[in-house]
Design a protein around this motif. Structure first.
Motif, PDB file in Angstrom:
ATOM      1  N   SER A  85       0.806  -1.215   0.000  1.00 27.21           N
ATOM      2  CA  SER A  85       0.000   0.000   0.000  1.00 27.21           C
ATOM      3  C   SER A  85       0.842   1.268   0.000  1.00 27.21           C
ATOM      4  N   ALA A  86       0.502   2.178  -0.905  1.00 27.93           N
ATOM      5  CA  ALA A  86       1.160   3.492  -0.922  1.00 27.93           C
ATOM      6  C   ALA A  86       0.814   4.299   0.327  1.00 27.93           C
ATOM      7  N   PHE A  87      -0.247   3.899   1.039  1.00 28.27           N
ATOM      8  CA  PHE A  87      -0.603   4.588   2.282  1.00 28.27           C
ATOM      9  C   PHE A  87       0.303   4.188   3.444  1.00 28.27           C
ATOM     10  N   LEU A  88       1.170   3.205   3.234  1.00 26.78           N
ATOM     11  CA  LEU A  88       2.105   2.779   4.281  1.00 26.78           C
ATOM     12  C   LEU A  88       3.541   3.067   3.864  1.00 26.78           C
ATOM     13  N   GLY A  89       3.719   4.162   3.146  1.00 24.89           N
ATOM     14  CA  GLY A  89       5.048   4.558   2.692  1.00 24.89           C
ATOM     15  C   GLY A  89       5.536   5.799   3.406  1.00 24.89           C
ATOM     16  N   THR A  90       6.632   6.355   2.871  1.00 27.15           N
ATOM     17  CA  THR A  90       7.246   7.555   3.425  1.00 27.15           C
ATOM     18  C   THR A  90       7.435   8.566   2.304  1.00 27.15           C
ATOM     19  N   PRO A  91       6.969   9.825   2.481  1.00 26.04           N
ATOM     20  CA  PRO A  91       6.192  10.318   3.618  1.00 26.04           C
ATOM     21  C   PRO A  91       4.782   9.743   3.616  1.00 26.04           C
ATOM     22  N   ASP A  92       4.014  10.084   4.613  1.00 33.15           N
ATOM     23  CA  ASP A  92       2.669   9.562   4.816  1.00 33.15           C
ATOM     24  C   ASP A  92       1.717  10.153   3.769  1.00 33.15           C
ATOM     25  N   LEU A  93       1.281   9.310   2.829  1.00 34.69           N
ATOM     26  CA  LEU A  93       0.408   9.766   1.754  1.00 34.69           C
ATOM     27  C   LEU A  93      -0.913  10.308   2.291  1.00 34.69           C
ATOM     28  N   GLY A  94      -1.518   9.611   3.237  1.00 36.40           N
ATOM     29  CA  GLY A  94      -2.791  10.054   3.807  1.00 36.40           C
ATOM     30  C   GLY A  94      -2.682  11.428   4.446  1.00 36.40           C
ATOM     31  N   ALA A  95      -1.604  11.656   5.179  1.00 31.46           N
ATOM     32  CA  ALA A  95      -1.402  12.958   5.825  1.00 31.46           C
ATOM     33  C   ALA A  95      -1.241  14.054   4.772  1.00 31.46           C
ATOM     34  N   TRP A  96      -0.515  13.765   3.714  1.00 29.32           N
ATOM     35  CA  TRP A  96      -0.301  14.737   2.641  1.00 29.32           C
ATOM     36  C   TRP A  96      -1.616  15.088   1.954  1.00 29.32           C
ATOM     37  N   LEU A  97      -2.419  14.070   1.667  1.00 32.14           N
ATOM     38  CA  LEU A  97      -3.716  14.302   1.033  1.00 32.14           C
ATOM     39  C   LEU A  97      -4.645  15.109   1.944  1.00 32.14           C
ATOM     40  N   ARG A  98      -4.689  14.742   3.221  1.00 32.11           N
ATOM     41  CA  ARG A  98      -5.545  15.468   4.176  1.00 32.11           C
ATOM     42  C   ARG A  98      -5.114  16.924   4.301  1.00 32.11           C
ATOM     43  N   GLU A  99      -3.827  17.155   4.413  1.00 26.28           N
ATOM     44  CA  GLU A  99      -3.307  18.515   4.559  1.00 26.28           C
ATOM     45  C   GLU A  99      -3.672  19.376   3.344  1.00 26.28           C
TER      46      GLU A  99
END
Length: 194
Positions: free
Chosen positions: A97-111
């Motif tokens: 999952s790209a959501f378990l990579g670095t940097p945090d994809l989910g955090a980037w999308l939310r921001e």
């Protein structure tokens, strides 16, 4: 189909190592690379964000292992990086999952306030599907450009074997039918994004 003005294109693992036929075997969908390139082009020309995901395999001998030539992006992807008007992100991972990579994809999308992601890349039934499932579980509106993905045949339990095309179709049915993602054709995504 509606493609949001800020929809992120997530380009999953389009790496040179997947060209090593002796390692992977036969692939499906020879048009996938042209379709991936078309998606990147329309995202860049409209100023939408593009996320490039790279798999840094920790398995010795993997064509995707860090430090090996196959770890790099295919030339048509590498040549497009940094050329768009929108935001860009490089995510590295060692799992599906790209959501378990670095940097945090989910955090980037939310921001960035992004709620819709469009997925393309390799392999349909592995990292693309896992990222789509996780994205759906996390509440994103996930679109998979099916013909901008490809995979390889596999052998599973009990001597069962499925071809690349069978696996890709099963993945599309699971994602779409299971409500994780909307699975569509690249031309429809491109038309909606222009």
């Amino acid at each position: 189909m509606d493609i949001a003005e800020d929809a992120a294109l997530v380009v999953v693992d389009v790496q040179k190592g997947f060209e090593e036929v002796d390692f992977w075997g036969a692939r499906n969908n020879p048009a996938a690379d042209d379709n991936i390139a078309a998606l990147i082009d329309v995202w860049q020309s409209t100023g939408r964000p593009v996320v490039y995901v790279r798999h840094d395999s920790v398995k010795p001998g993997s064509p995707l292992r860090a430090g090996y030539e196959g770890n790099g992006f295919k030339e048509y992807v590498e040549g497009r990086r940094g050329k768009g008007g929108g935001a860009e992100l490089l995510v590295t991972k060692s799992v599906n999952s790209a959501f378990l990579g670095t940097p945090d994809l989910g955090a980037w999308l939310r921001e960035a306030g992004i709620s819709q992601i469009v997925l393309a890349g390799i392999q349909t039934n592995m990292c693309v599907e896992t990222t789509a499932r996780m994205g759906g579980n996390l509440g994103y509106e996930v679109v998979v450009a099916f013909d901008a993905t490809y995979t390889f045949g596999l052998e599973g339990p009990f001597g069962w074997r499925q071809s690349a095309e069978e696996l890709a179709r099963a993945s599309a049915v699971s994602l779409h039918g299971g409500g994780f993602a909307t699975v569509v054709a690249t031309e429809d995504v491109v038309a909606a994004a222009k």
